[in-house]
Motif scaffolding. Structure first.
Motif, mmCIF file in Angstrom:
data_model
loop_
_atom_site.group_PDB
_atom_site.id
_atom_site.type_symbol
_atom_site.label_atom_id
_atom_site.label_comp_id
_atom_site.label_asym_id
_atom_site.label_seq_id
_atom_site.Cartn_x
_atom_site.Cartn_y
_atom_site.Cartn_z
ATOM 1 N N PHE A 80 7.663 5.437 5.430
ATOM 2 C CA PHE A 80 6.697 6.488 5.121
ATOM 3 C C PHE A 80 6.341 6.357 3.645
ATOM 4 O O PHE A 80 7.196 6.042 2.814
ATOM 5 C CB PHE A 80 7.319 7.859 5.438
ATOM 6 C CG PHE A 80 6.399 9.006 5.164
ATOM 7 C CD1 PHE A 80 5.135 9.060 5.734
ATOM 8 C CD2 PHE A 80 6.792 10.041 4.327
ATOM 9 C CE1 PHE A 80 4.281 10.117 5.477
ATOM 10 C CE2 PHE A 80 5.945 11.111 4.071
ATOM 11 C CZ PHE A 80 4.692 11.149 4.645
ATOM 12 N N ILE A 81 5.107 6.634 3.322
ATOM 13 C CA ILE A 81 4.581 6.380 1.973
ATOM 14 C C ILE A 81 5.382 7.067 0.862
ATOM 15 O O ILE A 81 5.405 6.603 -0.281
ATOM 16 C CB ILE A 81 3.079 6.778 1.909
ATOM 17 C CG1 ILE A 81 2.395 6.227 0.654
ATOM 18 C CG2 ILE A 81 2.898 8.280 1.962
ATOM 19 C CD1 ILE A 81 1.400 5.184 0.912
ATOM 20 N N ALA A 82 6.077 8.162 1.205
ATOM 21 C CA ALA A 82 6.819 8.924 0.183
ATOM 22 C C ALA A 82 7.857 8.073 -0.542
ATOM 23 O O ALA A 82 8.101 8.274 -1.733
ATOM 24 C CB ALA A 82 7.506 10.132 0.826
ATOM 25 N N SER A 83 8.471 7.118 0.175
ATOM 26 C CA SER A 83 9.495 6.278 -0.462
ATOM 27 C C SER A 83 8.880 5.582 -1.680
ATOM 28 O O SER A 83 9.415 5.645 -2.791
ATOM 29 C CB SER A 83 10.026 5.216 0.505
ATOM 30 O OG SER A 83 10.260 5.737 1.782
ATOM 31 N N ALA A 84 7.762 4.917 -1.457
ATOM 32 C CA ALA A 84 7.117 4.155 -2.534
ATOM 33 C C ALA A 84 6.488 5.084 -3.576
ATOM 34 O O ALA A 84 6.597 4.842 -4.784
ATOM 35 C CB ALA A 84 6.057 3.244 -1.934
ATOM 36 N N LYS A 314 -0.277 -2.386 2.256
ATOM 37 C CA LYS A 314 -1.633 -2.545 2.821
ATOM 38 C C LYS A 314 -2.425 -1.236 2.799
ATOM 39 O O LYS A 314 -3.562 -1.194 3.258
ATOM 40 C CB LYS A 314 -1.534 -3.034 4.275
ATOM 41 C CG LYS A 314 -1.025 -4.454 4.400
ATOM 42 C CD LYS A 314 -2.171 -5.427 4.186
ATOM 43 C CE LYS A 314 -1.739 -6.850 4.437
ATOM 44 N NZ LYS A 314 -2.746 -7.815 3.995
ATOM 45 N N GLN A 315 -1.791 -0.157 2.337
ATOM 46 C CA GLN A 315 -2.484 1.132 2.275
ATOM 47 C C GLN A 315 -3.577 1.052 1.214
ATOM 48 O O GLN A 315 -3.381 0.437 0.162
ATOM 49 C CB GLN A 315 -1.500 2.253 1.903
ATOM 50 C CG GLN A 315 -0.452 2.527 2.958
ATOM 51 C CD GLN A 315 -1.003 3.261 4.173
ATOM 52 O OE1 GLN A 315 -2.143 3.732 4.172
ATOM 53 N NE2 GLN A 315 -0.183 3.360 5.214
ATOM 54 N N PRO A 316 -4.727 1.710 1.454
ATOM 55 C CA PRO A 316 -5.832 1.603 0.495
ATOM 56 C C PRO A 316 -5.423 1.922 -0.948
ATOM 57 O O PRO A 316 -5.832 1.226 -1.874
ATOM 58 C CB PRO A 316 -6.849 2.632 1.012
ATOM 59 C CG PRO A 316 -6.535 2.764 2.461
ATOM 60 C CD PRO A 316 -5.075 2.485 2.641
ATOM 61 N N MET A 317 -4.583 2.943 -1.127
ATOM 62 C CA MET A 317 -4.251 3.290 -2.524
ATOM 63 C C MET A 317 -3.420 2.201 -3.201
ATOM 64 O O MET A 317 -3.576 1.954 -4.387
ATOM 65 C CB MET A 317 -3.566 4.656 -2.647
ATOM 66 C CG MET A 317 -2.166 4.708 -2.146
ATOM 67 S SD MET A 317 -1.132 5.944 -2.965
ATOM 68 C CE MET A 317 -0.736 5.123 -4.481
ATOM 69 N N TYR A 318 -2.555 1.517 -2.443
ATOM 70 C CA TYR A 318 -1.764 0.438 -3.043
ATOM 71 C C TYR A 318 -2.624 -0.812 -3.240
ATOM 72 O O TYR A 318 -2.446 -1.540 -4.221
ATOM 73 C CB TYR A 318 -0.487 0.162 -2.221
ATOM 74 C CG TYR A 318 0.581 1.173 -2.597
ATOM 75 C CD1 TYR A 318 1.407 0.956 -3.694
ATOM 76 C CD2 TYR A 318 0.708 2.372 -1.921
ATOM 77 C CE1 TYR A 318 2.344 1.894 -4.089
ATOM 78 C CE2 TYR A 318 1.637 3.324 -2.306
ATOM 79 C CZ TYR A 318 2.457 3.080 -3.391
ATOM 80 O OH TYR A 318 3.371 4.012 -3.789
ATOM 81 N N GLY A 322 -3.779 -3.052 -6.796
ATOM 82 C CA GLY A 322 -3.731 -4.509 -6.982
ATOM 83 C C GLY A 322 -2.675 -5.217 -6.136
ATOM 84 O O GLY A 322 -2.444 -6.406 -6.315
ATOM 85 N N TYR A 323 -2.045 -4.504 -5.212
ATOM 86 C CA TYR A 323 -1.021 -5.153 -4.374
ATOM 87 C C TYR A 323 -1.682 -6.138 -3.409
ATOM 88 O O TYR A 323 -2.600 -5.771 -2.680
ATOM 89 C CB TYR A 323 -0.221 -4.110 -3.584
ATOM 90 C CG TYR A 323 0.836 -3.429 -4.419
ATOM 91 C CD1 TYR A 323 2.143 -3.901 -4.432
ATOM 92 C CD2 TYR A 323 0.527 -2.331 -5.204
ATOM 93 C CE1 TYR A 323 3.115 -3.295 -5.206
ATOM 94 C CE2 TYR A 323 1.487 -1.714 -5.998
ATOM 95 C CZ TYR A 323 2.783 -2.208 -5.985
ATOM 96 O OH TYR A 323 3.736 -1.610 -6.749
ATOM 97 N N LYS A 324 -1.198 -7.377 -3.442
ATOM 98 C CA LYS A 324 -1.764 -8.395 -2.540
ATOM 99 C C LYS A 324 -0.635 -9.108 -1.798
ATOM 100 O O LYS A 324 -0.763 -10.265 -1.398
ATOM 101 C CB LYS A 324 -2.541 -9.430 -3.363
ATOM 102 C CG LYS A 324 -3.824 -8.883 -3.979
ATOM 103 C CD LYS A 324 -4.675 -10.031 -4.531
ATOM 104 C CE LYS A 324 -5.938 -9.532 -5.171
ATOM 105 N NZ LYS A 324 -5.736 -9.002 -6.523
#
Ligand code: PLP
Length: 365
Positions: A80-84, A314-318, A322-324
């Motif tokens: 879940f996104i909360a971890s990151a 792969k989430q839009p905000m990440y 610049g995450y690739k």
């Protein structure tokens, strides 16, 4: 409809909450303290510090370990996104290590590849209530002098050889209503370390030890006594809830055995998986795709969940950050996973119905 999750609230929960409502202390007070003591005892740590939710528990756990600007924290992309996000809240950078296919948990070998000078901590996530390989992770952390923050938000009561998740290092739990136990909204951090506990308490109280004396930047991440009252009653029932989940999981696994294209959750001797989610994987040899199966189950009155359809990197905000990354296992399992109802309120009739509906789609009668 058979829901994917269902909180169970009984008389004891109601009585304790009403007691708080009549007590005059409804914010953080004696019930929070009592809940913290009971939760620490349950997990097997010296301290537990209750917070407003699991996200704030993770945020404070990272801050208490000194994670800040310029630091990197290695975590899983399949969570879940909360971890990151809790890592970003500290102005630190989440670095993703790919997962093991069978468990969907972070792969210790992949953690090793991501360690750099800037690495400050590792955040394993015990996904679905299934403990990560903590022996390997703690060894890596010791070798490289890294902090470990266990995201145990889905793993209340899970254990490895009797040692509970959240007790290997600093743990963070969530009590969101879908979890194995709930306080409505709520979270808690567990630790054995006195100094870490003291810092966590300060951070939760706007950086103060003494009222209106603020030593560091802190937050209001307090839990209320109303939530803690719920938590005390739920904690008394947690072992029972978990046993029911485990027994439901055993039953479903037996029923779903041998269906081509369906992989049921793996369990390992000595590792207690508490089945926050019972997540199967649907692969190419099953007659329908994963999404089509979910649709058919929905039409049949069976709720399902996809945990998670898009890995964090792969989430839009990440992506905007610049995450690739190329994390093939996480990207593969995200297309396959499907969580089925497993909560303690399910009857044998419900479980048979779920299994038989899937079997029928799979061509088995
Ligand atoms: C793995 C994981 N981490 C963190 C959280 C955040 O917890 P909360 O929703 O209580 O903020 C959750 C909750 O869904 C979770 O599942």
């Amino acid at each position: 409809m058979i829901p994917i999750a269902k909180p169970i609230i009984g008389k004891r929960e109601k009585d304790l909450v009403l007691e708080v409502l009549s007590s005059g202390t409804i914010g953080q007070g004696p019930k929070v303290k009592e809940f913290e003591e009971r939760f620490a005892k349950y997990v097997g740590t010296k301290h537990a510090i209750a917070t407003s939710n699991g996200t704030t528990a993770l945020h404070l756990a990272l801050l208490a370990h000194g994670v800040g600007r310029g630091d990197e924290v290695i975590t899983t992309p399949f969570t879940f996104i909360a971890s990151a996000n809790s890592i970003l809240y500290c102005n630190a950078k989440p670095v993703y290590a790919d997962v093991e296919e069978a468990s969907c948990n972070i792969d210790p070998e992949k953690i090793k590849e991501k360690i750099r000078k800037k690495t400050k901590a590792i955040m394993p996530v015990h996904l679905y209530g299934n403990p990560c390989d903590m022996k390997a992770i703690m060894e890596i952390a010791e070798d490289h002098k890294l902090a470990v923050i266990e995201d145990a938000c889905q793993a209340h009561g899970a254990s490895i050889n009797g040692k509970k998740t959240g007790s290997f290092s600093t743990g963070a739990f969530s009590f969101y209503p879908t979890k194995n136990m709930t306080t409505g909204e709520g979270g808690i951090v567990t630790t054995d370390d006195d100094k870490t506990a003291e810092k966590l308490r300060m951070l939760r109280e706007h950086g103060s030890r003494i009222r209106y004396h603020h030593e560091i930047l802190g937050y209001n991440y307090r839990m209320t006594d109303i939530s803690a009252a719920l938590g005390i009653a739920q904690l008394e029932r947690l072992n029972g809830f978990n046993e029911a989940r485990i027994s439901n999981a055993d039953y479903l696994t037996r029923k779903l055995k041998g269906i081509d294209g369906i992989t049921t959750p793996r369990t390992i001797k000595g590792v207690k998986h508490v089945f926050h989610q019972y997540t199967i994987r649907v692969n190419g040899t099953f007659p329908t795709g994963r999404d089509k199966l979910a649709e058919i189950l929905k039409e049949a009155g069976i709720g399902t969940g996809i945990h998670y359809p898009v890995p964090v990197h792969k989430q839009p905000m990440y992506k905007k950050l610049g995450y690739k990354d190329n994390l093939p296992v996480a990207e593969k399992v995200a297309k396959q996973v499907l969580s089925l109802p497993i909560h303690p309120s399910l009857t044998t009739k419900d479980l048979n119905y779920i299994a038989n509906t899937i079997k029928e789609v799979g061509g088995i009668r």
